[in-house]
Write an enzyme that holds these catalytic residues in place. Structure first.
Site: not given
Ligand code: CAA
Length: 695
Positions: A61, A100, A103, A123
């Site tokens: 998400a 998400g 999902e 999450e």
């Molecule tokens: N939403 C918005 N922005 C996100 C994002 C997300 N889920 N995941 C990453 N980004 C953004 C980061 O903030 C970063 O932005 P900037 O370049 O502006 O700083 C950019 O994407 C790149 O991210 P990273 O620097 O972390 O890049 P990476 O290659 O090292 O890692 C990744 C990539 C593994 C996807 C890591 O970003 C990560 O772990 N992201 C979070 C994933 C996560 O927790 N997803 C679950 C979200 S909650 C959800 O989905 C709830 C639900 O069920 C409704």
């Protein structure tokens, strides 16, 4: 277009395009909704493939939308819509299929996965649970215990594991585009006339009768204080006893509670701050210098740890020691560290052998550092010793090489002034063990060139570490805060608390370890030497607690001597009975009548001292923003992540309350408890530290 539709014969190819990680923002959700509706309405479409451009299938998400009012269609409805599609939907998965994103993939009827993909539901690490059916659908695809493990730990799994468990239906061949494999799969489904069973219609795998109770009991120990892991257990348990719709409703209810929680806000703050921390105006448009070869001077625990960290990231290292024996010992230590990495599954035996033979060199001649792009000095904490090393480096290093000192406290400007190229000098403060700890303080001196700073940050990224910019002062950010809260806690001990109660109260608050136990682990002589160094400049108004000095004088230096605040044997360390007597003697000498100090007061002192020093550090510009203090304390000092870091915790608590605590404590020790001007100002204005974070 966040989601575009193309055709390949009778298959609709939906492509998500929302860089950088294809997060499921409103535009993507709406795009998927509309595209599924369009595919359904078009009689010539017989199957659907969902794929994504760029580096990954949606990685979750959109975290930046959290805490804002949700806009329809929300993700659970989109996943239901995909699952309910009358035509087979195949997901083509590559990159990091997280949250998400997974999902959405589980809403599809078939999952085809790239061999390099990672799949997970992280999450819980953001203080929430998978809220778009993840807790209900995952246990319908894989065994419940594994689903529970993935959801409560947030740890992703590999494509091979996902295939073995049944989370994905097929893994594409190496070199084959996963979208092509998914298209081929969809064509086969169309040819066979197969309508795959939707995930939600599958039965939940049976669970062992005591699975949930055992997991709750384990989490009570490992996830103490955290809300999300237990809510994850409740949600997965609901999947095992309720029909899909009711299970989804229960998941939604639990999700809503977590979304409203302070812990969710704190964990998102931590996540975003760790990405914001490297974004500094002074580095905008600045390119880092080349970084292909690393030199290290000093092969003790720190030097060897830095060498291991560099080797593990693929950087060749040349390490210089004072004599052949010391060089051989350094090689042994590094070898041991790499062996540990092999044991932990971080490295294979073949690469380990290659790193030690081809990428790692040790010796005694500084001339070998002439080709290094960056050299880290990691000799013991003495200005004279460091000056000597820097003089040698100045003589041999190539122009433009970054000269870094791994000091914890010493004056980087004073050291830079001793060489002919102060612009190339900076501090790189690693934390022990350096190949494990994530934090790196990049200490920027008065004359450090911006591209040298950028190189420090580039090194951290290469090593998989979180770098924080710190200015020059005694202890930089982390150790300066540590020293402030140690004084505040020593004050609690003098007032009547035992160090063991202090440690326990702070572990209950969420710290990874109590500060006295940490002292034992690092060696009490380190802080002792530092106190001796500072003695000549100590303010006469300071109340100096000397019980730690007494322990050191008795030869009790912590774990390395078997005794410090605790007695260290084979099992769990136990309180050293001598400590109470030493403390009692000091109280008597100072004329203090001990009183009971409640846990709440211990915590209030810790928080007030940490926040106050953090505010002072930000006010002085040593840390650019409050978030830099938070990231430091979270990654190097065991501050509970679910509290977001001290400055975020202060905002959540209310700055006026923290200021009131400080003013009350000033009655006991007016010198120790002087409010930082920044805290005073913000509390007066009703401001928050977050207002200074920008971004
Ligand atoms: N939403 C918005 N922005 C996100 C994002 C997300 N889920 N995941 C990453 N980004 C953004 C980061 O903030 C970063 O932005 P900037 O370049 O502006 O700083 C950019 O994407 C790149 O991210 P990273 O620097 O972390 O890049 P990476 O290659 O090292 O890692 C990744 C990539 C593994 C996807 C890591 O970003 C990560 O772990 N992201 C979070 C994933 C996560 O927790 N997803 C679950 C979200 S909650 C959800 O989905 C709830 C639900 O069920 C409704």
């Amino acid at each position: 277009m966040a989601v575009s539709i193309a055709r390949d014969g009778d298959i609709a190819l939906l492509t998500v395009d929302n860089p950088p990680v294809n997060a499921l923002s409103h535009a993507v959700r709406q795009g998927l909704w509309d595209a599924i509706a369009a595919a359904e309405a078009d009689d010539t479409v017989r199957a659907v493939v969902i794929r994504a451009t760029g580096r990954t299938f949606p990685a979750g998400a959109d975290i930046r939308e959290f805490g804002k009012p949700s806009v329809d269609p929300w993700l659970p409805a989109v996943v239901d819509r995909i699952e309910g599609c009358a035509k087979p939907v195949v997901a083509a998965l590559h990159g990091q299929i997280l949250g998400g994103g997974l999902e959405v993939a589980m809403g599809a009827h078939v999952r085809v996965c790239d061999p390099g993909a990672r799949l997970g539901l992280p999450e819980v690490s953001l203080g929430i649970l998978p809220g778009a059916g993840g807790t209900q659908r995952l246990p319908r695809l894989i065994p419940v215990d594994r689903a529970l493990d993935m959801i409560t730990t947030g740890k992703p799994i590999s494509a091979a594991e996902a295939r073995a468990l049944g989370l994905v239906d097929a893994v594409s061949e190496p070199g084959e585009a996963v979208a092509d494999a998914a298209l081929a799969h969809a064509r086969r489904l169309v040819a066979d006339g197969t309508v795959p069973r939707p995930t939600g219609a599958r039965p939940v795998h049976p669970a062992a009768p005591d699975l949930f109770e055992t997991t709750r009991a384990a989490l009570a120990r490992t996830a103490k204080g955290r809300l999300a892991p237990l809510a994850c257990v409740d949600a997965v348990e609901a999947a095992t006893r309720l029909p899909l719709r009711e299970g989804l409703a229960e998941e939604r209810r639990l999700f809503g509670t977590l979304m409203e929680s302070d812990q969710r806000a704190a964990l998102i703050h931590a996540f975003l701050s760790e990405r914001q921390v490297a974004k500094l105006p002074e580095l905008e448009g600045v390119t880092s210098r080349p970084l292909e070869r690393i030199g290290i001077v000093g092969g003790g625990t720190m030097g060897a740890g830095i060498a291991a960290a560099a080797l593990l990231s693929g950087l060749p290292v040349h390490l210089v020691e004072r004599g052949d024996d010391a060089a051989a010992r350094a090689r042994e230590t590094v070898t041991g560290m790499l062996d540990g990495a092999v044991k932990r599954g971080k490295l294979d035996a073949e690469t380990r052998a290659m790193l030690l033979s081809d990428a790692f060199a040790t010796g005694t001649d500084y001339a070998a550092l002439g080709t290094a792009d960056l050299v880290v000095e990691a000799v013991f904490e003495s200005m004279d010793a460091k000056r000597e090393v820097f003089a040698a480096l100045d003589a041999v290093c190539k122009p433009g090489a970054v000269l870094a000192t791994n000091t914890s406290y010493l004056d980087v400007d004073a050291l830079a002034a001793t060489v002919s190229r102060p612009g190339d000098v900076l501090g790189l403060h690693f934390f022990s063990p350096a190949h494990v700890m994530r934090l790196l303080e990049v200490v920027v001196g008065r004359e450090t060139a911006p591209d040298a700073v950028a190189t420090g940050f580039a090194l951290a990224k290469r090593l998989g570490k979180v770098a924080v910019r710190a200015g020059v002062c005694d202890g930089f950010i982390g150790n300066r805060v540590l020293s402030a809260y140690r004084k505040a806690l020593d004050g609690a001990v003098l007032a009547g608390a035992s160090p063991f109660n202090v440690d326990r109260a702070l572990v209950d608050f969420g710290l990874a370890m109590g500060p006295y136990a940490v002292g034992d682990l690092s060696g009490l002589d380190i802080a002792w030497a530092n106190r001796k160094r500072l003695a000549p400049t100590r303010d006469p108004r300071e109340t100096y607690a000397d019980f730690s000095d007494r322990l050191c004088e008795a030869g009790h230096l912590g774990r390395k001597t078997g005794r410090g605040f605790y007695v260290h044997g084979d099992g769990k360390p136990v309180p050293n009975p001598e400590v109470e007597a030493i403390v009692a003697a000091e109280r008597a000498a100072k004329g203090i009548a001990p009183r009971p100090v409640p846990d709440a007061e211990i915590v209030a002192r810790f928080v007030a001292a940490t926040v106050n020093e953090g505010a002072r550090i930000v006010g002085e510009g040593i840390a650019r923003r409050p978030l830099d203090v938070d990231v430091t304390m979270l990654n190097g000092y065991g501050f509970p992540r679910w509290r977001g870091g001290p400055m975020h915790h202060a905002d959540a608590t209310g700055l006026a309350r923290i200021l009131a605590d400080i003013e009350r404590l000033a009655g006991e020790d007016a010198f120790l408890w002087r409010p930082a001007p920044l805290l005073h100002r913000l509390a007066g204005e009703g401001g928050r530290f977050a207002d200074l974070d920008g971004g």
